[in-house]
Scaffold this motif. Sequence first.
Motif, PDB file in Angstrom:
ATOM      1  N   PHE A  74    -112.818 146.119 -41.128  1.00 51.88           N
ATOM      2  CA  PHE A  74    -111.862 145.088 -40.718  1.00 51.88           C
ATOM      3  C   PHE A  74    -112.265 144.444 -39.392  1.00 51.88           C
ATOM      4  CE2 PHE A  74    -110.612 148.762 -38.386  1.00 51.88           C
ATOM      5  CZ  PHE A  74    -109.914 148.327 -37.262  1.00 51.88           C
ATOM      6  N   LEU A  75    -113.021 145.157 -38.558  1.00 49.79           N
ATOM      7  CA  LEU A  75    -113.445 144.613 -37.262  1.00 49.79           C
ATOM      8  C   LEU A  75    -114.458 143.483 -37.419  1.00 49.79           C
ATOM      9  CD1 LEU A  75    -113.799 147.943 -35.239  1.00 49.79           C
ATOM     10  CD2 LEU A  75    -111.990 146.229 -35.034  1.00 49.79           C
ATOM     11  N   ASP A  76    -115.085 143.377 -38.602  1.00 47.87           N
ATOM     12  CA  ASP A  76    -116.058 142.317 -38.852  1.00 47.87           C
ATOM     13  C   ASP A  76    -115.418 141.042 -39.379  1.00 47.87           C
ATOM     14  OD1 ASP A  76    -118.556 143.807 -38.311  1.00 47.87           O
ATOM     15  OD2 ASP A  76    -117.907 145.034 -40.000  1.00 47.87           O
ATOM     16  N   ASN A  77    -114.110 141.101 -39.637  1.00 48.41           N
ATOM     17  CA  ASN A  77    -113.413 139.942 -40.195  1.00 48.41           C
ATOM     18  C   ASN A  77    -112.784 139.121 -39.070  1.00 48.41           C
ATOM     19  OD1 ASN A  77    -111.941 138.064 -41.610  1.00 48.41           O
ATOM     20  ND2 ASN A  77    -110.638 139.552 -42.662  1.00 48.41           N
ATOM     21  N   PRO A  78    -113.338 137.941 -38.755  1.00 51.65           N
ATOM     22  CA  PRO A  78    -112.796 137.146 -37.645  1.00 51.65           C
ATOM     23  C   PRO A  78    -111.429 136.543 -37.939  1.00 51.65           C
ATOM     24  CG  PRO A  78    -114.506 135.918 -38.796  1.00 51.65           C
ATOM     25  CD  PRO A  78    -114.510 137.298 -39.384  1.00 51.65           C
ATOM     26  N   PHE A  79    -110.996 136.579 -39.200  1.00 52.38           N
ATOM     27  CA  PHE A  79    -109.732 135.943 -39.564  1.00 52.38           C
ATOM     28  C   PHE A  79    -108.581 136.931 -39.741  1.00 52.38           C
ATOM     29  CE2 PHE A  79    -113.021 133.003 -41.033  1.00 52.38           C
ATOM     30  CZ  PHE A  79    -112.592 131.828 -40.436  1.00 52.38           C
ATOM     31  N   ILE A  80    -108.850 138.229 -39.505  1.00 51.38           N
ATOM     32  CA  ILE A  80    -107.765 139.198 -39.628  1.00 51.38           C
ATOM     33  C   ILE A  80    -106.725 138.924 -38.547  1.00 51.38           C
ATOM     34  CG2 ILE A  80    -108.896 140.922 -38.155  1.00 51.38           C
ATOM     35  CD1 ILE A  80    -107.706 143.085 -39.972  1.00 51.38           C
ATOM     36  N   SER A  81    -105.447 139.037 -38.903  1.00 48.69           N
ATOM     37  CA  SER A  81    -104.391 138.757 -37.924  1.00 48.69           C
ATOM     38  C   SER A  81    -104.301 139.877 -36.895  1.00 48.69           C
ATOM     39  CB  SER A  81    -103.044 138.605 -38.638  1.00 48.69           C
ATOM     40  OG  SER A  81    -102.598 139.848 -39.147  1.00 48.69           O
ATOM     41  N   ILE A  82    -103.779 139.554 -35.736  1.00 47.44           N
ATOM     42  CA  ILE A  82    -103.605 140.551 -34.671  1.00 47.44           C
ATOM     43  C   ILE A  82    -102.714 141.689 -35.146  1.00 47.44           C
ATOM     44  CG2 ILE A  82    -102.667 140.952 -32.371  1.00 47.44           C
ATOM     45  CD1 ILE A  82    -105.302 139.491 -32.342  1.00 47.44           C
ATOM     46  N   LYS A  83    -101.667 141.351 -35.894  1.00 45.72           N
ATOM     47  CA  LYS A  83    -100.738 142.374 -36.376  1.00 45.72           C
ATOM     48  C   LYS A  83    -101.441 143.349 -37.315  1.00 45.72           C
ATOM     49  CE  LYS A  83     -96.213 142.960 -38.583  1.00 45.72           C
ATOM     50  NZ  LYS A  83     -95.065 142.279 -39.205  1.00 45.72           N
ATOM     51  N   GLU A  84    -102.224 142.801 -38.259  1.00 44.35           N
ATOM     52  CA  GLU A  84    -102.962 143.657 -39.187  1.00 44.35           C
ATOM     53  C   GLU A  84    -103.971 144.528 -38.439  1.00 44.35           C
ATOM     54  OE1 GLU A  84    -103.388 141.251 -43.362  1.00 44.35           O
ATOM     55  OE2 GLU A  84    -104.334 140.355 -41.599  1.00 44.35           O
ATOM     56  N   LYS A  85    -104.680 143.911 -37.510  1.00 38.57           N
ATOM     57  CA  LYS A  85    -105.709 144.626 -36.762  1.00 38.57           C
ATOM     58  C   LYS A  85    -105.109 145.772 -35.944  1.00 38.57           C
ATOM     59  CE  LYS A  85    -109.528 143.721 -33.541  1.00 38.57           C
ATOM     60  NZ  LYS A  85    -110.243 142.651 -32.789  1.00 38.57           N
TER      61      LYS A  85
ATOM     62  N   GLY B  67    -109.621 152.014 -41.684  1.00 37.87           N
ATOM     63  CA  GLY B  67    -110.359 151.672 -40.482  1.00 37.87           C
ATOM     64  C   GLY B  67    -111.860 151.743 -40.641  1.00 37.87           C
ATOM     65  N   LEU B  68    -112.334 152.861 -41.213  1.00 36.35           N
ATOM     66  CA  LEU B  68    -113.770 153.089 -41.291  1.00 36.35           C
ATOM     67  C   LEU B  68    -114.369 152.763 -42.647  1.00 36.35           C
ATOM     68  CD1 LEU B  68    -113.919 156.489 -39.346  1.00 36.35           C
ATOM     69  CD2 LEU B  68    -114.136 154.167 -38.444  1.00 36.35           C
ATOM     70  N   GLY B  69    -113.530 152.678 -43.676  1.00 31.60           N
ATOM     71  CA  GLY B  69    -114.029 152.341 -45.002  1.00 31.60           C
ATOM     72  C   GLY B  69    -115.024 153.333 -45.541  1.00 31.60           C
ATOM     73  N   LEU B  70    -114.800 154.633 -45.259  1.00 28.31           N
ATOM     74  CA  LEU B  70    -115.745 155.647 -45.713  1.00 28.31           C
ATOM     75  C   LEU B  70    -115.639 155.869 -47.214  1.00 28.31           C
ATOM     76  CD1 LEU B  70    -115.439 158.282 -42.861  1.00 28.31           C
ATOM     77  CD2 LEU B  70    -117.243 156.602 -43.225  1.00 28.31           C
ATOM     78  N   ARG B  71    -116.755 156.118 -47.828  1.00 20.77           N
ATOM     79  CA  ARG B  71    -116.764 156.358 -49.266  1.00 20.77           C
ATOM     80  C   ARG B  71    -115.898 157.555 -49.616  1.00 20.77           C
ATOM     81  NH1 ARG B  71    -123.193 155.541 -50.741  1.00 20.77           N
ATOM     82  NH2 ARG B  71    -123.263 153.313 -50.261  1.00 20.77           N
ATOM     83  N   GLY B  72    -115.093 157.376 -50.651  1.00 25.61           N
ATOM     84  CA  GLY B  72    -114.270 158.468 -51.127  1.00 25.61           C
ATOM     85  C   GLY B  72    -113.011 158.696 -50.334  1.00 25.61           C
ATOM     86  N   ALA B  73    -112.760 157.898 -49.314  1.00 25.39           N
ATOM     87  CA  ALA B  73    -111.565 158.105 -48.500  1.00 25.39           C
ATOM     88  C   ALA B  73    -110.472 157.110 -48.857  1.00 25.39           C
ATOM     89  CB  ALA B  73    -111.900 157.956 -47.014  1.00 25.39           C
TER      90      ALA B  73
END
Length: 481
Positions: free
Chosen positions: A214-225, A280-286
């Motif tokens: 999600f940190l790589d998405n420049p369009f994510i809203s502040i609330k979501e982040k 947050g981390l997008g780990l496989r299997g999580a």
Amino acid sequence: MSLTDSEILELEQLLHEQKIDLLNEGLSSFGKMTNPNYKFIHDAITLQEYDRFNKLTKGYAGSILEGSSRSGKTWSGIDIIIWLCTVVETNCTINIYRETYNEFKTTLYDDFKRRLDDFGLPNKFHNAEDVKSFKIVDNKIFFLGCDKVGKAHGGGCDYAFFNEMMHIPREIFDQVEMRCRKFWWGDYNPSYTDHWVFNNVIPRKEIGFLRTTFLDNPFISIKEKNKILSYDPWLPGSYEVREDDVFYNDEPVTDKNQPPPHPTNIEQGTADIFMWKVYGLGLRGAMKGVIFNHLTWIEEFPDVAHTYANDFGFTADPNALVKYAEDEKNIWFELLSYEPIETDSELSEFFEAVGVEKDLPIICDSSDKYTGENKGTIEMVKGLKRRGWKAKKVSKTKSIMYWILSMKKKKIHCVKSSHWKHVKKERENYKFKEVSGILINQPIDKYNHCFDAVRYGHISHNTKTTISRTTKSVSQLGINY
């Protein structure tokens, strides 16, 4: 001086056209607001070069986008399609694949409706309830569900987009890839740790791979982040994410190897290890749907009375044997076997080799019959009894879900022994079924050999059995003889 109504309308139109111009410019010119997923696919296509023998010499034949929720993978894929149709191609065919056609109605329908409006393009998604194909300029885009394999075996396409690729069968992908003339890409949230995409696609040299969060998405809203950041249980910068796990002091994070706590999230009660790994981390299997997501690892089996439980595995499936114990609040188990064992004689020898006590119960899978090559029909439990083991078929009088929910009421601990990686893989991949993005109370019958054995131990502990009396310590576990 105030503007007239017509002047206001004209100004609004000019601003809208200016926005469209900026969006179109952003399709080929990159800046801070360019999502890395979009740039990666854009570059993979534009950098392609082939020699006179049609062998790819530069760029990628296809690419994989892996990432956490809200990383902008799918949105970038839609923008790539708009770029291809408005800038690059004429009269091309783009096929978009999902697990079923109905999945499009709850996801890409709305995404395309919004994005086509943003670019001022003709938009049939506003008025049609059912859109199986549409055009951008003179290029055709098709929505194809993979629930019927034959749908993917027809004509070819210039480009293919596999949306949520984890749920697409490999045979569909193989057929599409053979018929894709120019480029394909796929995206997914990494909801498994063992998958054909990881083993058979990503390692290929001609395939590009990008992982984002999600940190790589420049369009994510502040609330979501901020909501996602609130899940982080550890001090930022104190740990590393690599090899699909979280590391601290160059070792995987465990109960005994913990990074410093997050100073705010712990105090406010928002920290959640599972949610942080998922979103947050997008780990496989999580990802969502994991049945036993709060399993803890222990170094050795506790000094409590125990029994054994066994899920048979023949030829391809592993035989899962666990040492098992339980009290009012806890379940403990240790995986002792995870490989196919085809006969009762081989299994008996294995029991002896790992030190299974002959005076303790072994609760076994009730589906124990197996027709072995040149061996006739083998009934494992009868064979084990003849060899002196106190084996008994589990009594499955209640549903799988009943016992899974019963197990989840307790803390589950697994000994981190030589077979722990098999338990880890099962825990990360044993999931509830998902229909149209909604989880249902029905487990997928995969990655469950070890946990089936544990469930048999739990059933035995919580129901009456007819195994003859063995030792006092075993009866203290709650098993009646």
